[in-house]
Write an enzyme that holds these catalytic residues in place. Structure first.
Site, PDB file in Angstrom:
ATOM      1  N   LYS A 179     -94.399  22.050 -60.537  1.00 28.78           N
ATOM      2  CA  LYS A 179     -95.443  21.051 -61.738  1.00 28.78           C
ATOM      3  C   LYS A 179     -94.976  20.310 -61.731  1.00 28.78           C
ATOM      4  CE  LYS A 179     -96.786  21.317 -66.338  1.00 28.78           C
ATOM      5  NZ  LYS A 179     -96.617  21.981 -67.424  1.00 28.78           N
ATOM      6  N   GLU A 220     -95.512  20.511 -80.393  1.00 29.31           N
ATOM      7  CA  GLU A 220     -94.989  20.618 -79.930  1.00 29.31           C
ATOM      8  C   GLU A 220     -93.097  20.509 -80.388  1.00 29.31           C
ATOM      9  OE1 GLU A 220     -93.689  21.293 -74.752  1.00 29.31           O
ATOM     10  OE2 GLU A 220     -94.516  19.793 -75.441  1.00 29.31           O
ATOM     11  N   GLU A 271     -99.468  27.473 -65.422  1.00 29.83           N
ATOM     12  CA  GLU A 271     -98.833  26.440 -65.892  1.00 29.83           C
ATOM     13  C   GLU A 271     -98.025  26.696 -67.583  1.00 29.83           C
ATOM     14  OE1 GLU A 271    -100.374  21.617 -67.883  1.00 29.83           O
ATOM     15  OE2 GLU A 271    -101.509  23.295 -67.555  1.00 29.83           O
ATOM     16  N   GLU A 279    -108.774  16.036 -69.494  1.00 32.68           N
ATOM     17  CA  GLU A 279    -107.648  15.752 -70.341  1.00 32.68           C
ATOM     18  C   GLU A 279    -106.619  15.157 -71.544  1.00 32.68           C
ATOM     19  OE1 GLU A 279    -103.451  18.332 -70.118  1.00 32.68           O
ATOM     20  OE2 GLU A 279    -105.174  19.734 -69.329  1.00 32.68           O
ATOM     21  N   LYS A 333    -106.583  14.061 -75.619  1.00 35.78           N
ATOM     22  CA  LYS A 333    -105.374  13.703 -75.839  1.00 35.78           C
ATOM     23  C   LYS A 333    -104.522  12.573 -76.645  1.00 35.78           C
ATOM     24  CE  LYS A 333    -103.133  17.579 -72.832  1.00 35.78           C
ATOM     25  NZ  LYS A 333    -101.926  17.160 -71.629  1.00 35.78           N
TER      26      LYS A 333
END
Length: 442
Positions: free
Chosen positions: A199, A249, A293, A427, A431
């Site tokens: 990734k 996060e 993911e 995406e 965001k």
């Protein structure tokens, strides 16, 4: 090391009792705090009114803890130095503000790690608000010089102005780096590195040019109002530029030896219609690419925390983290740290996580350094605070760098097997949609 904490009754002007106590101090050595209880006042307007730099702001995602720091008593070049200071001063509840850039390797020309004990710290714990004046006397800082610096800070202390909030400035131009065609090539290059590169998180900088300078504090307040379940943060090293954001996060939260971290990866939109949003959330939970993911991030964090924890557990099933326009897959991670582990160890092991870098870490970071057309700086770094009793850091995503009439928005997307360049570009747009809408953009 001499340590004292002097509680002071609340007054309408907090500088008055602090100055009175300061004038009554005799010579001392080491750190000392004067603490003033405050009536209800908001942290962001308080910090906006102050004139001493650096400034830092951070609020927990649960909104139970809020910190606003102005001025500096001591700077620390590394998290290790800051952790050592806290260990040596454990009798006093010092709070050190901290920020790490994405590239925290001291590479020339990039942002450098910042840890500092603030001269003035506005702090809210639940409904209790205090203002702390920090002082420190040692061989390099005499009692006389420290008293003069503390008095200067109190004389410049200002109360927030109660004025109408102006509108945010109009956006005149938008420029992406990379542009969409270059982004598609970059995604193809990343996919060609698999399976060696499981990734990699690729980022985009979207530069908005505004008709007038954008007030970072006004934008941050409105940003957080639109994303209540996020952590608002800000960093100002001078009066020329600001780095702000509203991140969903958490990097880690430590309370004593108890540790909380999380794997946040896997994203889809969250429509306003509740039924539609619920259907998309169910699809997100079952989507193979997003689950893969998230699992990559989870496994990497577990492997980094395992050697420093006596116990470690995690959610068997992912939950959906719901934001204003987006929803993410999230798995909570719980641990009990070994006695010898400090916050500097946690930062070194966890930052940057695969949610902002990739895995294997070294390969992903090399790919990013070689292919991204800009330096990330503070974007995708870590920001928060250290103290002896507890600490917490957030991942500095959903963020913006503001300098004059230039506002740079940052967003990233995790590229794994099954990623589609067009969908990942969408995406990126999703965001930054919240802050763009605040700026009057679609």
């Amino acid at each position: 090391m001499a340590v004292r904490q002097l509680p002071i009754p609340a007054k309408s002007d907090p500088s008055i009792p602090l100055l009175t106590q300061l004038s009554n101090l005799g010579p001392f050595r080491g750190p000392l705090q004067l603490v003033q209880t405050l009536d209800r006042v908001s942290g962001i307007p308080w910090l906006q009114a102050q004139s001493q730099y650096p400034k830092a702001y951070w609020q927990s995602r649960e909104s139970d803890k809020e910190l606003a720091a102005s001025g500096c008593v001591r700077k620390f070049a590394t998290a290790n130095e800051a952790s050592h200071c806290l260990s040596e001063s454990a009798a006093l509840p010092l709070v050190i503000m901290g920020a790490l850039p994405f590239d925290d390797t001291n590479t020339p020309g990039t942002e450098q790690p910042l840890f500092f004990l603030p001269r003035l710290l506005w702090q809210r714990q639940d409904d209790n608000i205090t203002l702390t004046l920090n002082l420190w006397v040692d061989e390099a800082h005499s009692f006389t010089d420290e008293m003069a610096a503390a008095k200067d800070a109190l004389h410049t202390l200002r109360q927030p102005a109660h004025t109408p909030c102006p509108p945010l400035p109009d956006v005149l131009a938008v420029c992406n780096s990379p542009e969409q065609a270059s982004w598609a090539k970059l995604v193809s290059q990343a996919l060609a590195e698999q399976p060696i590169l499981s990734k990699v998180v690729l980022a985009r900088r979207q530069l908005l040019t505004t008709g007038q300078p954008c007030d970072p504090w006004l934008l941050l307040q409105r940003w957080h109002q639109a994303n209540q379940h996020s952590t608002p943060f800000a960093l100002q090293l001078d009066n020329q530029s600001s780095f702000i954001g509203c991140t969903p996060e958490r990097l880690f939260k430590r309370d004593g030896r108890q540790l909380l971290s999380e794997a946040v990866a896997g994203t889809d939109v969250r429509p306003k219609d509740p039924l539609h949003a619920r259907l998309i959330a169910m699809a997100l939970l079952g989507d193979g690419k997003n689950r893969r993911e998230n699992r990559i991030v989870l496994d990497d964090i577990l492997s980094r925390l395992g050697p420093i924890c006596d116990a470690l557990s995690y959610d068997d099933r992912a939950q959906v983290l719901k934001l204003n326009r987006l929803q993410h897959l999230k798995r909570a991670i719980h641990g009990r740290l070994r006695k010898e582990i400090c916050d500097a160890d946690l930062l070194a092991r966890l930052h940057p996580t695969p949610a902002v870098g990739g895995t294997p870490r070294a390969d992903a970071l090399r790919f990013i350094a070689a292919h991204e057309p800009f330096q990330r700086g503070w974007y995708a770094g870590a920001i928060g605070y250290l103290s002896h009793a507890n600490s917490e850091f957030s991942v500095a995503i959903r963020s913006a760098h503001i300098e004059g009439c230039q506002l740079a928005l940052y967003s990233g997307a995790g590229i794994v097997d099954g990623s589609d360049a067009h969908k990942e570009w969408q995406e990126l747009d999703n965001k930054v949609a919240t802050v763009r809408s605040l700026m009057g953009q679609k």
